[in-house]
Each structure stands twice: as structure tokens, then as C-alpha cells.
Enzyme design. Structure first.
Site, PDB file in Angstrom:
ATOM      1  CB  SER A  81      -1.098   0.228   1.286  1.00 12.59           C
ATOM      2  OG  SER A  81      -2.076  -0.879   1.003  1.00 12.59           O
ATOM      3  CB  THR A 183      -1.107   5.298   5.006  1.00  9.08           C
ATOM      4  OG1 THR A 183      -1.915   5.053   3.886  1.00  9.08           O
ATOM      5  CG2 THR A 183      -0.414   6.388   5.008  1.00  9.08           C
ATOM      6  CB  THR A 201      -0.544   6.051   0.956  1.00  9.63           C
ATOM      7  OG1 THR A 201      -1.345   4.901   0.907  1.00  9.63           O
ATOM      8  CG2 THR A 201      -1.192   7.196   0.503  1.00  9.63           C
ATOM      9  NE  ARG A 211      -9.486   7.351  -1.926  1.00  8.39           N
ATOM     10  CZ  ARG A 211      -8.806   7.097  -0.921  1.00  8.39           C
ATOM     11  NH1 ARG A 211      -7.370   6.999  -1.090  1.00  8.39           N
ATOM     12  NH2 ARG A 211      -9.280   6.752   0.130  1.00  8.39           N
ATOM     13  CG  ASP A 214      -6.033   9.820   4.917  1.00  6.37           C
ATOM     14  OD1 ASP A 214      -6.246   9.142   3.869  1.00  6.37           O
ATOM     15  OD2 ASP A 214      -5.382   9.780   5.803  1.00  6.37           O
ATOM     16  CB  THR A 234      -3.151   4.164   8.494  1.00  6.61           C
ATOM     17  OG1 THR A 234      -3.386   3.226   7.484  1.00  6.61           O
ATOM     18  CG2 THR A 234      -3.443   3.582   9.950  1.00  6.61           C
ATOM     19  N   GLY A 235      -6.052   4.260   7.240  1.00  4.88           N
ATOM     20  CA  GLY A 235      -7.272   3.552   6.985  1.00  4.88           C
ATOM     21  C   GLY A 235      -7.974   4.495   6.092  1.00  4.88           C
TER      22      GLY A 235
HETATM   23  N1  ASP Z   1      -5.398   6.434   4.033  1.00  5.44           N
HETATM   24  C1  ASP Z   1      -5.044   5.691   2.913  1.00  5.44           C
HETATM   25  C2  ASP Z   1      -5.723   6.290   1.764  1.00  5.44           C
HETATM   26  O1  ASP Z   1      -7.357   6.357   2.159  1.00  5.44           O
HETATM   27  C3  ASP Z   1      -5.100   4.226   2.842  1.00  5.44           C
HETATM   28  C4  ASP Z   1      -4.363   3.803   4.025  1.00  5.44           C
HETATM   29  O2  ASP Z   1      -4.126   4.169   5.113  1.00  5.44           O
HETATM   30  O3  ASP Z   1      -3.652   2.683   3.811  1.00  5.44           O
HETATM   31  O4  ASP Z   1      -5.621   6.317   0.902  1.00  5.44           O
END
Ligand code: ASP
Length: 326
Positions: A81, A183, A201, A211, A214, A234-235
């Protein structure tokens, strides 16, 4: 207290040779405050922290430390990721987001960047060599190339295979803690008590082309205020953006909340907002936070988030974050 903590570390060390794993419990919160200290999201933070620590201890500064630290993850094709080998979007294209911030609130960011292995270094140059904070897409790529960055294909054979498999169903329902939650966000406090942060990320796996999440957004994926502390996320990026997650965590610390309390309040807020939405089933968010005293925390909506810590006493420490929902 000390004995219990040592026991936790020892028992974890007995079963894991590369790193120690402890639970983020009351004892952990009471670890003696100390700086310098580095925390990073997930277990890939271990290798990143090691590099960052080496740079920090060599006296080259916190900014270079966080940049060099997260570059380790960007270059690792096994981290799916971030950077090289990251999962592509639904069109099979790897697009990268990154940002960096220093103790003076200077910041730089790139979004939707393609074919550049180290977006964090481009973000740093946006901060240092342009009058702007964010560059996106072709503009970011042109800027990177003008600064001597080499273009390369970031879609590894493995990522391509996984994408072809995903296309069979084309179902956007990321697997929690695996497909869209990796991330690397790194926060560092140096020996002077100054804060630095970096976040990079390839974003949510199988996202729509174009897209942006965050992670490159100052205040969402990363924020710091050198008077108060730093936070990173992250998330699921959409959920983090909707609450300005990292900025809010820092603001809550300014109001006197501990890093753990601040992270919990924001995760609770996110949980409340999304509970009835279709994204609830695959929603995961995790925050890390570090205050001016070196106190830190990690907290997530769902079980499974962990973060890495490095300081004078603890090298290679992987901590299971507390969470709201088991
Ligand atoms: N926060 C990241 C995103 O939405 C994803 C991740 O944390 O892996 O792009």
C-alpha cells in the site's frame, strides 16, 4: 510497573525474534517520557524507524530522518500500500500520495503522482522549492522530472496479478487491515523537542482512477503543531478527511487531552458518523499521536492496527494499538 512492562516485553520477545510486541495497556502509557522518539504506523514502520533513527542520531535533522525513514517503505515491493508494488487503482494504475511537515509548519505534498518511487522526496521539494504546498498529477510529475527524479513502472508483477484477480468481481469492499490500510505515517520528536512528520501511500486499493485520499492532505493524513504535538492517520481516507482527523487530534491535545484520549475522541466521532453508512462494514481508521513530552498513542476503530516505536531504550518495538471494536 516496571517489572510488568519488562515481563510483557520479555514474553513477547520469546515468541518473536525480529521485534517485540506488547499490548498498548496502562503500563505502556506510563513508560517514562523521553525524547528523541519516533513512531510509525504498522509493522513496516519498524524498518522505517530504524533508518529514521540512524539519520536522527547522526545529527542530520528530523526532516531528513522522516523522509529517509519512509523512503524505506516506499522502496519495498512487499509493502502493498505504499510506493513500489502498491496496489493499483481499478484501472491498474499505481497513483501515489504523500506529504511532509516540519517544526515550523512548513509543509509539502504531492497527490495522484505516477511513476515516481519516492513521492515523499518530491513533497519535500514542493515544500522547499516552490511557493506552494500541493502539486498534483501531471504537474507534480513534471516538477519531479525537472528535479531529476527518474520515471519507473511501479506496478510489480504481483500487483498486476492481484489487480487482474480483483477485476473478476470488481467489488469495492476493501479487506480490513489488508487492502486499504497500510499507509506509512511517521512522527518524530528530536532531542530538542521539535516535531516532524511524513506520510506516504499508494492509497486505497482498487480506488477510482483520480481518487485522492487523506494521506497527502495536511490536517487529514498528517498534522503537527510544534507547540503541541503531532498526529497521523491510516485507514479509509474518506472518513479521515471528513473529520480533518489529524488536525483534530492535535487540537484536542492542545486542549489538554493525552495523545490516547485525543485519538479516541476522533475515532469515536468517525464511528458515529459512519455507523449507518454502506462503508461501515469495511471501515477501519487508525491514528498515531505524539506530544511535546514524547508521550504517544495509537488507537483504531477496529482491532488489528499496530504501530512501531523507536527511542533510546526501545528499538524495534511493535505495539498493538487499543481499539474501539474487537
Ligand atoms: N489512508 C489511505 C487512503 O485512504 C489508505 C491507507 O491508510 O492505507 O488513501
Amino acid at each position: 510497573m516496571e517489572n510488568r512492562r519488562n515481563f510483557l516485553k520479555k514474553s513477547a520477545l520469546a515468541s518473536f525474534s525480529a521485534s517485540s510486541i506488547i499490548s498498548c495497556d496502562q503500563e505502556l502509557k506510563n513508560i517514562k517520557k523521553e525524547i528523541p522518539r519516533i513512531i510509525s504506523t504498522w509493522n513496516h514502520g519498524l524498518a522505517a524507524n530504524n533508518k529514521a533513527w540512524e539519520v536522527l542520531k547522526s545529527g542530520k535533522g528530523g526532516l531528513l530522518a522522516v523522509e529517509e525513514g519512509v523512503k524505506v517503505t516506499e522502496a519495498d515491493p512487499n509493502v502493498r500500500s505504499v510506493g513500489l508494488g502498491g496496489y493499483p487503482d481499478r484501472d491498474g494504475i499505481v497513483t501515489l500520495d504523500a506529504c511532509i511537515m516540519d517544526k515550523n509548519s512548513n509543509c509539502g505534498s504531492v497527490t495522484y503522482l505516477q511513476n515516481i518511487k519516492h513521492p515523499i522526496s518530491v513533497a519535500r521539494l514542493v515544500m522547499e522549492e516552490t511557493p506552494h504546498v500541493m502539486l498534483s498529477g501531471k504537474g507534480a510529475l513534471d516538477f519531479a522530472v525537472s528535479k531529476g527524479f527518474k520515471q519507473e513502472n511501479l506496478l510489480t508483477e504481483q500487483s498486476k496479478k492481484d489487480w487482474i484477480t480483483w477485476k473478476e468481481k470488481s467489488d469495492y469492499k476493501p479487506i480490513i487491515n489488508i487492502e486499504n490500510h497500510d499507509t506509512i505515517s511517521m512522527l518524530a520528536i528530536d532531542e530538542n523537542g521539535d516535531l516532524y512528520g511524513a506520510c506516504t501511500t499508494s492509497g486505497a486499493a482498487w480506488k477510482m482512477h483520480g481518487r485522492v485520499g487523506d494521506s497527502p492532505i495536511i490536517g487529514a493524513g498528517l498534522f503537527l503543531d510544534n507547540e503541541v504535538g503531532a498526529a497521523a492517520a491510516t485507514g479509509l481516507g474518506e472518513a479521515i478527511i471528513k473529520t480533518s482527523g489529524s488536525a483534530m487530534v492535535v487540537e484536542l491535545m492542545r486542549q489538554g487531552h493525552s495523545p490516547m484520549q485525543a485519538c479516541k475522541i476522533i475515532v469515536d466521532r468517525i464511528s458515529k458518523l459512519h455507523k449507518k453508512g454502506p462503508e461501515w462494514d469495511y471501515l477501519q481508521v487508525g491514528f498515531i499521536a505524539l506530544n511535546k513530552n514524547g508521550e504517544y498513542a495509537g488507537y483504531s476503530l477496529r482491532k488489528g492496527f499496530n504501530f512501531s516505536l523507536c527511542d533510546e531504550k526501545n528499538k524495534d518495538l511493535l505495539i498493538d494499538a487499543d481499539y474501539k471494536i474487537g
